[in-house]
Design an enzyme around this catalytic site. Structure first.
Site, PDB file in Angstrom:
ATOM      1  CG  HIS A   1     -13.281 -22.462 -52.372  1.00 26.37           C
ATOM      2  ND1 HIS A   1     -12.547 -20.421 -52.583  1.00 26.37           N
ATOM      3  CD2 HIS A   1     -14.191 -21.812 -52.812  1.00 26.37           C
ATOM      4  CE1 HIS A   1     -13.412 -19.369 -52.318  1.00 26.37           C
ATOM      5  NE2 HIS A   1     -14.400 -19.807 -52.298  1.00 26.37           N
TER       6      HIS A   1
ATOM      7  CG  ASP B   1      -9.347 -12.300 -51.005  1.00 27.11           C
ATOM      8  OD1 ASP B   1      -9.185 -13.663 -50.785  1.00 27.11           O
ATOM      9  OD2 ASP B   1     -10.433 -11.635 -50.431  1.00 27.11           O
TER      10      ASP B   1
ATOM     11  CE  LYS C   1      -8.513 -16.889 -52.409  1.00 22.11           C
ATOM     12  NZ  LYS C   1      -8.403 -15.652 -51.825  1.00 22.11           N
TER      13      LYS C   1
ATOM     14  CG  HIS D   1     -11.469 -16.499 -56.150  1.00 27.38           C
ATOM     15  ND1 HIS D   1     -11.279 -17.961 -56.039  1.00 27.38           N
ATOM     16  CD2 HIS D   1     -11.911 -15.950 -55.139  1.00 27.38           C
ATOM     17  CE1 HIS D   1     -10.858 -18.030 -54.615  1.00 27.38           C
ATOM     18  NE2 HIS D   1     -11.272 -17.228 -53.935  1.00 27.38           N
TER      19      HIS D   1
ATOM     20  CE  LYS E   1     -17.935 -20.749 -55.079  1.00 27.12           C
ATOM     21  NZ  LYS E   1     -18.092 -20.322 -54.168  1.00 27.12           N
TER      22      LYS E   1
ATOM     23  CG  PHE F   1       5.158 -24.712 -38.974  1.00 26.73           C
ATOM     24  CD1 PHE F   1       4.686 -26.096 -39.486  1.00 26.73           C
ATOM     25  CD2 PHE F   1       4.248 -23.598 -39.018  1.00 26.73           C
ATOM     26  CE1 PHE F   1       3.647 -26.110 -39.198  1.00 26.73           C
ATOM     27  CE2 PHE F   1       2.858 -23.746 -39.291  1.00 26.73           C
ATOM     28  CZ  PHE F   1       2.208 -25.299 -39.066  1.00 26.73           C
TER      29      PHE F   1
ATOM     30  CD  GLU G   1     -16.655 -11.907 -51.229  1.00 24.71           C
ATOM     31  OE1 GLU G   1     -17.156 -13.077 -50.262  1.00 24.71           O
ATOM     32  OE2 GLU G   1     -15.862 -11.755 -51.850  1.00 24.71           O
TER      33      GLU G   1
ATOM     34  CE  LYS H   1     -14.129 -10.025 -49.857  1.00 23.05           C
ATOM     35  NZ  LYS H   1     -14.307 -10.975 -48.918  1.00 23.05           N
TER      36      LYS H   1
HETATM   37  C1  BG6 Z   1     -12.042 -16.837 -50.664  1.00 24.37           C
HETATM   38  C2  BG6 Z   1     -11.397 -14.950 -50.423  1.00 24.37           C
HETATM   39  O1  BG6 Z   1     -10.941 -17.038 -51.308  1.00 24.37           O
HETATM   40  O2  BG6 Z   1     -13.328 -16.415 -51.807  1.00 24.37           O
HETATM   41  C3  BG6 Z   1     -12.483 -14.044 -49.426  1.00 24.37           C
HETATM   42  O3  BG6 Z   1     -10.315 -14.866 -49.598  1.00 24.37           O
HETATM   43  C4  BG6 Z   1     -13.995 -13.902 -50.534  1.00 24.37           C
HETATM   44  O4  BG6 Z   1     -12.892 -12.993 -49.756  1.00 24.37           O
HETATM   45  C5  BG6 Z   1     -14.308 -16.082 -50.689  1.00 24.37           C
HETATM   46  O5  BG6 Z   1     -14.812 -14.025 -48.990  1.00 24.37           O
HETATM   47  C6  BG6 Z   1     -15.600 -16.141 -51.367  1.00 24.37           C
HETATM   48  O6  BG6 Z   1     -16.065 -17.139 -51.713  1.00 24.37           O
HETATM   49  P1  BG6 Z   1     -17.210 -17.846 -51.703  1.00 24.37           P
HETATM   50  O7  BG6 Z   1     -16.960 -19.115 -52.346  1.00 24.37           O
HETATM   51  O8  BG6 Z   1     -18.444 -17.242 -50.591  1.00 24.37           O
HETATM   52  O9  BG6 Z   1     -18.097 -16.858 -53.156  1.00 24.37           O
END
Ligand code: BG6
Length: 536
Positions: free
Chosen positions: A225, A282, A195, A287, A229, A129, A263, A387
């Site tokens: 992401h 995170d 991110k 999200h 969804k 890089f 999670e 988590k």
């Molecule tokens: C990610 C986080 O952005 O999203 C992870 O870095 C997390 O720690 C994940 O587990 C959760 O994504 P999803 O789509 O499984 O809800």
């Protein structure tokens, strides 16, 4: 950064810089961001360059997403994907590695001929890089591909690298003319950034200032992401295509809003990453805040990317920072100890690989937030994420005010308020909870659910979030990507909380055994206001 910070919205960006964020050259090209790809504008030929192609994300998510996009006819006919990473590798090795990753991770079962057709579109380029010359050579390599595959100079660069590399790489790409200035009719060059966008309020602003030396806002695609969804996108459709709910969507009828991102997994071998980030950075900063802005925003004036994002950012701007004196009451963190998930023993966070034995990093956080605008003033927003909680469940629960108790006050069950619940995952769907009378002579009330599940209703496989997002980046539709002012306003709320936690060692009551919904002290958030967390 000092705690004396005022955290007024975005004043550190000049007006000009802010204008750059909210209006893009070329305008909003898309009338309808909910286009079905097959009916929409066909994507232009292009090369997608994944920088950091030896990372997990490429094999687990990005390449399987591209494979399914190709299978369903959603890639440009002239399309090439170039994996770029430091490790020396032949193109044959890269193709074979990616084929086995697709076999493992694709949502559809691949067959040989599709795999073969897809792997023909894959190339590999080894690059350090920091190496100046290597970028010149990469440019020549891509230009050769343009000639052979008709990709017309269009580029999407996916930066799947450590955030510290974002700027150096983008600078090199610009210096060596791999990223072009935006000019009407010229080839496009866009950059997708994973991110985290910055580490806190100040660093996000600094990152943006630096990025804007090389890229215009409309070339930057900050990927979250969650926005890819299906159920998240459906929040807008549910809210703005069904008029029966609109009249109820405000502080007159809504008692509180709860957002949970739970999670049961731990940190999945990402000890070093987690030590630098923690759960709030995170999951909540991106999200969860995205979910909050979609559920609380005003109707946009149209469905163009900026119209939608203008409304989302207003929600984030109206979010109140938690006063310093209330931080202990309204912001709770936790860290998991050893415990059991689905009956299996799991280790404590502090015993995970690459984690400090005295780590102060949070793996759970809960906040009580407040949106100070006409629609939501006075409605508490309780959010939590963690988590190693008992199960995986992301949902938004809107709880409505209880009716006057004069008629049914003896009935405890009426204490369950009417609720609208958006299940983001799993069992994606929406349910509405209301009260009914149990048949019989006594007036006994029972809450029941009216339930809608996407999978059973549509009987259709839901595309992976990365499919939709990569496809949109090729189309140039940024609706489902975070604009800089969204990210900065989210940091505005969270930075004082993170600063408050930073230098305070975790207290015994902040630990929770793996397999429960965070530390008990998180219950105080709603309990102290006469409410409870909605069980998920
Ligand atoms: C990610 C986080 O952005 O999203 C992870 O870095 C997390 O720690 C994940 O587990 C959760 O994504 P999803 O789509 O499984 O809800």
């Amino acid at each position: 950064m000092s705690m004396a910070h005022n955290f007024e919205p975005d004043h550190s960006l000049s007006k000009e810089e802010l204008d750059k964020c909210s209006s893009k050259p070329g305008g909003d090209a898309f009338e309808n961001p909910f286009h079905e790809p097959e009916y929409g504008k066909p994507p232009e030929p292009c090369i997608l360059v994944i920088l950091g192609a030896s990372g997990d994300l490429t094999g687990k998510k990005l390449v399987p997403a591209l494979f399914n996009l190709m299978r369903e006819g959603n890639l440009p006919t002239n399309f090439i994907c170039v994996g770029v990473a430091r490790r020396p590798k032949t193109v044959e090795e890269f193709r074979s590695e990616m084929s086995s990753q697709i076999t493992k991770h694709s949502r559809t079962t691949p067959d040989e001929s599709d795999l073969f057709a897809f792997s023909e579109k894959l190339f590999y380029y080894q690059l350090e890089f920091q190496d100046d010359d290597a970028y010149n050579n990469l440019n020549l390599f891509l230009k050769d591909l343009d000639k052979n595959y008709g990709t017309r100079g269009n580029r999407v660069f996916y930066l799947s690298v450590q955030p510290t590399y974002f700027l150096p790489i983008i600078k090199q790409l610009k210096t060596h003319s791999l990223i072009y200035d935006e000019t009407h009719g010229a080839p496009f060059s866009r950059v997708i950034i994973e991110k985290p966008f910055g580490h806190d309020y100040d660093s996000a602003i600094a990152l943006q200032k630096n990025l804007s030396n090389f890229l215009s806002e409309s070339q930057i695609y900050r990927i979250d992401h969650y926005l890819g969804k299906e159920t998240v996108q459906n929040l807008l459709v549910f809210r703005f295509s069904n008029s029966i709910f609109e009249g109820l969507w405000n502080n007159r009828y809504v008692d509180n809003i709860q957002i949970t991102v739970a999670e049961n997994i731990g940190i999945e071998g990402r000890g070093a990453f987690y030590e630098g980030q923690g759960l709030t950075r995170d999951v909540i900063q991106n999200h969860l805040m995205q979910l909050l802005s979609l559920v609380a925003m005003e109707p946009p004036i149209n469905l163009t990317p900026d119209a939608i994002r203008n409304e989302k950012v207003k929600v984030l701007q109206s979010l109140q920072t938690i006063p310093l004196s209330d931080l202990d009451r309204f912001a709770v963190r936790g860290q998991y100890k050893e415990g059991y998930i689905d009956g299996d023993p799991v280790s404590a966070y502090r015993n995970e690989q690459n984690v400090d034995a005295n780590s102060n990093v949070e793996t759970f956080a809960a906040l009580r937030l407040q949106i100070e605008n006409w629609r939501w003033a006075g409605v508490p927003i309780y959010v939590r994420a963690g988590k190693r909680l008992p199960k995986r469940s992301t949902e938004i629960a809107i709880s409505f005010k209880k009716p006057p108790s004069i008629l049914f006050h003896k009935n405890d069950r009426l204490n369950i308020p009417n609720q609208i619940i958006f299940r983001i995952q799993p069992n994606d769907g929406i349910s509405i909870k209301f009260n009914t009378k149990i048949p019989g002579s006594a007036a006994i009330i029972q809450p029941v659910n009216m339930d809608f599940q996407y999978a059973s209703y549509f009987g259709k496989e839901v595309p992976e979030a990365y499919e939709r997002l990569i496809h949109d980046s090729i189309l140039g539709d940024s609706t489902l990507f975070a604009r800089v002012d969204e990210s900065i306003n989210s940091w505005r709320i969270l930075t004082p909380v993170l600063d408050h936690w930073k230098n305070r060692p975790l207290q015994p009551e902040e630990f929770y055994p793996a397999g429960v919904f965070g530390p008990k002290i998180a219950d105080h958030l709603p309990n102290s206001e006469g409410r409870k967390w909605k069980p998920v």
